[in-house]
Structures are given as structure tokens and as C-alpha cells.
Design a protein around this motif. Structure first.
Motif, PDB file in Angstrom:
ATOM      1  N   LYS A 264     -41.754  78.397  74.167  1.00 48.62           N
ATOM      2  CA  LYS A 264     -41.621  77.906  72.839  1.00 48.62           C
ATOM      3  C   LYS A 264     -41.710  76.281  72.880  1.00 48.62           C
ATOM      4  CE  LYS A 264     -40.507  81.490  70.403  1.00 48.62           C
ATOM      5  NZ  LYS A 264     -41.269  82.280  69.478  1.00 48.62           N
ATOM      6  N   ILE A 265     -42.416  75.697  71.831  1.00 48.12           N
ATOM      7  CA  ILE A 265     -42.677  74.228  71.587  1.00 48.12           C
ATOM      8  C   ILE A 265     -41.925  73.733  70.602  1.00 48.12           C
ATOM      9  CG2 ILE A 265     -44.273  72.257  71.596  1.00 48.12           C
ATOM     10  CD1 ILE A 265     -46.416  74.139  72.679  1.00 48.12           C
ATOM     11  N   GLN A 266     -40.969  72.810  70.810  1.00 50.65           N
ATOM     12  CA  GLN A 266     -40.172  72.148  69.720  1.00 50.65           C
ATOM     13  C   GLN A 266     -40.097  70.626  69.854  1.00 50.65           C
ATOM     14  OE1 GLN A 266     -36.252  73.936  69.266  1.00 50.65           O
ATOM     15  NE2 GLN A 266     -35.953  72.771  67.162  1.00 50.65           N
ATOM     16  N   LEU A 267     -40.672  70.034  69.424  1.00 53.03           N
ATOM     17  CA  LEU A 267     -40.798  68.352  69.192  1.00 53.03           C
ATOM     18  C   LEU A 267     -39.838  67.991  67.880  1.00 53.03           C
ATOM     19  CD1 LEU A 267     -44.684  67.997  69.747  1.00 53.03           C
ATOM     20  CD2 LEU A 267     -43.011  68.331  71.563  1.00 53.03           C
ATOM     21  N   PHE A 268     -39.868  66.830  68.118  1.00 59.28           N
ATOM     22  CA  PHE A 268     -38.673  66.210  67.115  1.00 59.28           C
ATOM     23  C   PHE A 268     -39.230  65.865  65.691  1.00 59.28           C
ATOM     24  CE2 PHE A 268     -40.550  62.267  69.269  1.00 59.28           C
ATOM     25  CZ  PHE A 268     -40.788  61.318  67.978  1.00 59.28           C
ATOM     26  N   ASN A 269     -38.761  66.103  64.677  1.00 60.19           N
ATOM     27  CA  ASN A 269     -39.125  65.909  63.501  1.00 60.19           C
ATOM     28  C   ASN A 269     -39.472  64.295  63.251  1.00 60.19           C
ATOM     29  OD1 ASN A 269     -39.482  65.729  60.701  1.00 60.19           O
ATOM     30  ND2 ASN A 269     -37.459  66.585  60.102  1.00 60.19           N
ATOM     31  N   MET A 270     -40.795  64.148  62.929  1.00 64.49           N
ATOM     32  CA  MET A 270     -41.241  62.658  62.803  1.00 64.49           C
ATOM     33  C   MET A 270     -40.565  62.111  61.294  1.00 64.49           C
ATOM     34  SD  MET A 270     -45.065  62.366  64.279  1.00 64.49           S
ATOM     35  CE  MET A 270     -45.915  64.116  63.796  1.00 64.49           C
ATOM     36  N   LEU A 271     -40.198  62.522  60.460  1.00 56.74           N
ATOM     37  CA  LEU A 271     -39.816  62.462  59.195  1.00 56.74           C
ATOM     38  C   LEU A 271     -38.169  61.944  59.349  1.00 56.74           C
ATOM     39  CD1 LEU A 271     -41.463  64.754  56.715  1.00 56.74           C
ATOM     40  CD2 LEU A 271     -42.326  62.554  57.271  1.00 56.74           C
ATOM     41  N   GLU A 272     -37.562  62.470  60.146  1.00 59.49           N
ATOM     42  CA  GLU A 272     -36.121  62.084  60.334  1.00 59.49           C
ATOM     43  C   GLU A 272     -35.797  60.876  61.090  1.00 59.49           C
ATOM     44  OE1 GLU A 272     -32.999  65.072  61.782  1.00 59.49           O
ATOM     45  OE2 GLU A 272     -33.478  64.260  63.424  1.00 59.49           O
ATOM     46  N   LYS A 273     -35.129  60.053  60.670  1.00 59.67           N
ATOM     47  CA  LYS A 273     -34.817  58.610  60.948  1.00 59.67           C
ATOM     48  C   LYS A 273     -33.665  59.013  62.222  1.00 59.67           C
ATOM     49  CE  LYS A 273     -33.365  53.745  60.189  1.00 59.67           C
ATOM     50  NZ  LYS A 273     -33.065  52.819  58.973  1.00 59.67           N
ATOM     51  N   PRO A 274     -34.029  58.716  63.443  1.00 60.10           N
ATOM     52  CA  PRO A 274     -32.872  59.021  64.476  1.00 60.10           C
ATOM     53  C   PRO A 274     -32.020  57.743  64.533  1.00 60.10           C
ATOM     54  CG  PRO A 274     -34.891  57.894  65.538  1.00 60.10           C
ATOM     55  CD  PRO A 274     -35.252  58.149  64.035  1.00 60.10           C
ATOM     56  N   VAL A 275     -30.747  58.030  64.932  1.00 63.78           N
ATOM     57  CA  VAL A 275     -29.801  57.081  65.278  1.00 63.78           C
ATOM     58  C   VAL A 275     -30.181  56.312  66.377  1.00 63.78           C
ATOM     59  CG1 VAL A 275     -27.396  56.411  65.710  1.00 63.78           C
ATOM     60  CG2 VAL A 275     -27.962  58.127  64.251  1.00 63.78           C
ATOM     61  N   MET A 276     -30.802  57.036  67.664  1.00 60.61           N
ATOM     62  CA  MET A 276     -31.183  56.425  68.703  1.00 60.61           C
ATOM     63  C   MET A 276     -32.444  56.071  68.762  1.00 60.61           C
ATOM     64  SD  MET A 276     -31.177  57.447  72.743  1.00 60.61           S
ATOM     65  CE  MET A 276     -32.290  56.431  73.896  1.00 60.61           C
ATOM     66  N   GLU A 277     -32.982  54.760  68.885  1.00 60.18           N
ATOM     67  CA  GLU A 277     -34.275  54.362  69.025  1.00 60.18           C
ATOM     68  C   GLU A 277     -34.755  54.069  70.394  1.00 60.18           C
ATOM     69  OE1 GLU A 277     -34.676  51.606  64.586  1.00 60.18           O
ATOM     70  OE2 GLU A 277     -34.132  50.726  66.685  1.00 60.18           O
ATOM     71  N   SER A 278     -35.459  55.443  70.732  1.00 63.14           N
ATOM     72  CA  SER A 278     -35.607  55.591  72.057  1.00 63.14           C
ATOM     73  C   SER A 278     -36.806  54.720  72.543  1.00 63.14           C
ATOM     74  CB  SER A 278     -35.964  57.229  72.357  1.00 63.14           C
ATOM     75  OG  SER A 278     -36.348  57.287  73.750  1.00 63.14           O
ATOM     76  N   GLY A 279     -36.507  53.675  73.579  1.00 64.35           N
ATOM     77  CA  GLY A 279     -37.534  52.989  74.183  1.00 64.35           C
ATOM     78  C   GLY A 279     -38.421  53.492  75.228  1.00 64.35           C
ATOM     79  N   GLY A 280     -38.079  54.908  75.490  1.00 61.69           N
ATOM     80  CA  GLY A 280     -38.766  55.587  76.558  1.00 61.69           C
ATOM     81  C   GLY A 280     -39.623  56.613  75.864  1.00 61.69           C
ATOM     82  N   GLY A 281     -39.212  56.804  74.503  1.00 63.32           N
ATOM     83  CA  GLY A 281     -40.314  57.984  73.928  1.00 63.32           C
ATOM     84  C   GLY A 281     -40.333  58.312  72.654  1.00 63.32           C
TER      85      GLY A 281
END
Length: 407
Positions: A264-281
């Protein structure tokens, strides 16, 4: 545009395109570039990946830019030149440039200890496996900012192995997009290192910690700093930690199941504003946005008269920073290659199982994106797809095919 079948950009902020030229005027074979596109069409027809974009530039001009296949496997919409992708670890070079900009501003030195800025790291220990248990031993030396940039910090990733330290990462909230960068850094600091700082190259969450360092030093959120200092000056208006709802029709998506192993492939939702702004990815971007960043790198730190980073600072970043005593773990650093400050670097013309030049620097993203800069050939390429399981195969394939097109 040299590739006639590409779908032109539609809605959304328009990234200023880089200058275009006919491939033959840039020393690129149109026949070989068409053959490259045919190869990727065959891969798409075989169901290896839903679609892809390929941009090849030389001498400061784009000689090839094409969108192939579908943007999403569940829709009929074709891949477009302005499709939006999760670039995952291609965030790391952008954040690393941001760190080095602050170094140029005089805020720290590369050999400064990380704990000087994030005190939680002062008490960290190294986890040594002993009969199925972790012995915690003191640090022989502190983690430095240089260690974070070159992945010799002893920090790890939860997905690069299943050792006892990595199991602690797996059991924690370290992957959550709902914690702050400060909470993430404190969480990483609360867990033991996988090795002594400077002893090994371990691909890791080090760049996420650099993102927190940027916040502390600049007094701004990582996203605000990157926008102000890098993205806005380069006119990369489509690159951010999420994208607006009106861009939903432009999102590139993977297969639901990996075509090779059925996972199964599950990638994050690009429309959802994350709390963590991941500098790594955590960034999303478009092919032309990232091409503007790549052209700046190839130009030695400038684009359209705007200097982002100093020429000698960038030269330092794109150099080998792993001395022979550093044990390289994992397979991300290929034979004939090493690692600099935020980039992989090629150190040998041979040994590696693919074409390239000594001095080439690059990185990729786990979603299937890839770029490289070749100063010797005055060339860069940006490849975008959302096919995580095929990423090693496609980035080797595109390297071979682009180099085959050089006259």
C-alpha cells in the motif's frame, strides 16, 4: 517548448519560466531526448509509474521539458508541466542552503555544537546494542552543525533499519505532522544516537533539526524564513509546506498499491497545512519551481541578478565532507560518491553504475523526484514523479538517458 506533447500550465501562480532554446543549440541531441521520452512512455504503459515530468537545461536554457502519462492513476487528467509534487527529501538542499545563509550572516560556525542552540541535545547518549538491550554511553564529542548537514550526527531515521534505536523512533510520535518543530527536536533529543557523532554516515532526521535551528536563529517559522530568503527571491511561488485547495486539480498522485510488490502507498495530503514544517521532507513544489532553484545552484548561487548564497559557500557545500574514517551506512551513497553539506556529490568518474561527472551534486525524494547539477557540463536535470517504490530505478534511468543525449 522542445517537447510538443506537454500540457501547458493552467491555473495557479505562474512561476517565471527559465529561458528556452532548441536542444541542438545546447549540445543536446533531439533524437536522444525523444528516445528518453519514449523510454518513460514505455514505463508508464507497463504500469511502472503513473506519469512524470522531465526538464533538462544546459547553458542557462531549457532544452527539454515534457510531461508524460497521467497526473493521477485514478483520473484521466494528463500530467502537466505545472503539476504539483511532494518533493520529500529534495526539501533538504533548500533547507541546507538556508542554514548556510545564516552562517554567511555570522550567526554560527559549522563546528559549533548543536546544544548551543538546542540545549536538549546536551544530555544525549549513544545507544549501543548489547545482547538485545541498549547500553547508553556518553558522547565522545558534541554533535555539530556540520554533522547535521552531512548526516554524521548519529541521529537516524525510523525507516532505514530496525535496530533498537530505530525501534524507539518507530514507537514515538516523531513522524507526526501534528507536532511543532520544537516538539520534534525535543523528541529526537530524548532518544539515543545510533552512533558517536562523526563516526558514521547515517541518513537521518538531521535536516529536520536544522529546520528547527533556522527557527531559533532567525526568530521565524521555517516556512516564513524559506519564503523570505529563498523561495520569494527565486520566484518559486508554488513551493511551500502545503498548497491551496484551488490547486487540487494539479496534484500528482501515486498508485494506491506499488506496481512491483503490491505494498500500500500512502503519502501525505498536500492540501493539509501541517503543524510541523519538516525541513527534511515536507515541501511540495513544481518542476519549474525546482528548476529555478537548480539553475541558481548551477550559476554558483545567483539567478536573475539575485544572489542567494556565496560562490565559495556553495563550493564548500558541494564538496566531499566524509573523511575516510567515516563508515557509510545504507545504500543511498553510491559507489564513487560521497556527501557534502546537504547534497550527494560524485567523487569518481568511474565505479558508480551510471554516467556522470566528478563534481556533480544532487539529491532525490522518496516520492520519486530527483535532480542533479553537473557544473562540468553546465547541465542540470529535474525529474518529478510520484512512484516511491521505483525511485532508485527511475533516477538511474533518467541519468543514463540524459547523459546519452549530450553531443
Amino acid at each position: 517548448m522542445s517537447a510538443q506533447t506537454a500540457t501547458k500550465p493552467a491555473s495557479g501562480p505562474q512561476t517565471p519560466p527559465l529561458p528556452e532554446a532548441k536542444p541542438e543549440s545546447l549540445g543536446l541531441s533531439p533524437l536522444r531526448l525523444r528516445q528518453m521520452s519514449d523510454v518513460f512512455r514505455r514505463e508508464i504503459d507497463k504500469g511502472t509509474l503513473p506519469g512524470a515530468t522531465i526538464l533538462v537545461a544546459r547553458g542557462g536554457q531549457v532544452g527539454w521539458f515534457e510531461a508524460l502519462g497521467k497526473q493521477s492513476p485514478v483520473e484521466s487528467r494528463p500530467m502537466a508541466l505545472d503539476s504539483i509534487f511532494r518533493i520529500f527529501s529534495m526539501t533538504k538542499p533548500i533547507v541546507s542552503i538556508g542554514v548556510m545563509m545564516l552562517l554567511e550572516d555570522g550567526h554560527f560556525l559549522l563546528d559549533d555544537p548543536l546544544a548551543k542552540f538546542i540545549p536538549e541535545f546536551a544530555d544525549q547518549k549513544v545507544g549501543v546494542e548489547n545482547n538485545g538491550k541498549l547500553d547508553l554511553v556518553p558522547l565522545k564529542r558534541a554533535i555539530t552543525i556540520q554533522d547535521l548537514l552531512r548526516h554524521t550526527s548519529g541521529i537516524t531515521y525510523e525507516h532505514t533499519g530496525n535496530g533498537l534505536v530505530q525501534q524507539l523512533y518507530q514507537q514515538s510520535r516523531v513522524r507526526s505532522r501534528k507536532i511543532t518543530n520544537a516538539e520534534h527536536a525535543a523528541l529526537v533529543a530524548s532518544m539515543p544516537l545510533i552512533c558517536q557523532p562523526g563516526a558514521e554516515w547515517n541518513y537521518s532526521r538531521s535536516t529536520d533539526i536544522l529546520g528547527r535551528l533556522i527557527e531559533i536563529v532567525s526568530g521565524k517559522s521555517l516556512g516564513a524564513f524559506l519564503t523570505e530568503r529563498i523561495l520569494a527571491p527565486l520566484q518559486m511561488g508554488e513551493t511551500a509546506f502545503h498548497t491551496a485547495a484551488e490547486n487540487a486539480p494539479r496534484l500528482a498522485e501515486p498508485f494506491a498499491d506499488d506496481p512491483w510488490n503490491g505494498d500500500k502507498i500512502q503519502l501525505f495530503n498536500m492540501l493539509e497545512k501541517p503543524v510541523m514544517e519538516s525541513g527534511g521532507g515536507g515541501l511540495v513544489s513544481t518542476t519549474m519551481d525546482y528548476a529555478r532553484f537548480a539553475q541558481m545552484l548551477l550559476n554558483g548561487g545567483t539567478l536573475d541578478g539575485v544572489r542567494i548564497i556565496g560562490r565559495k559557500t556553495l563550493e564548500l557545500m558541494a564538496s566531499d565532507h566524509l573523511d575516510p574514517s567515516v563508515e557509510i551506512k545504507g545504500t543511498l551513497t553510491q559507489p564513487g560518491h560521497s556527501f557534502g553539506l546537504g547534497f550527494g556529490v560524485r567523487t569518481e568518474i568511474g565505479i558508480a553504475p551510471f554516467s556522470g561527472s566528478v563534481g556533480q551534486f544532487f539529491w532525490s525524494g522518496m516520492g520519486g523526484t530527483f535532480f542533479w547539477i553537473d557544473p562540468k557540463e553546465d547541465l542540470f536535470t529535474v525529474f518529478m514523479s510520484q512512484a516511491p517504490g521505483q525511485r532508485v530505478y527511475t533516477r538511474t534511468l533518467v541519468r543514463n538517458l540524459v547523459y546519452a543525449a549530450l553531443e
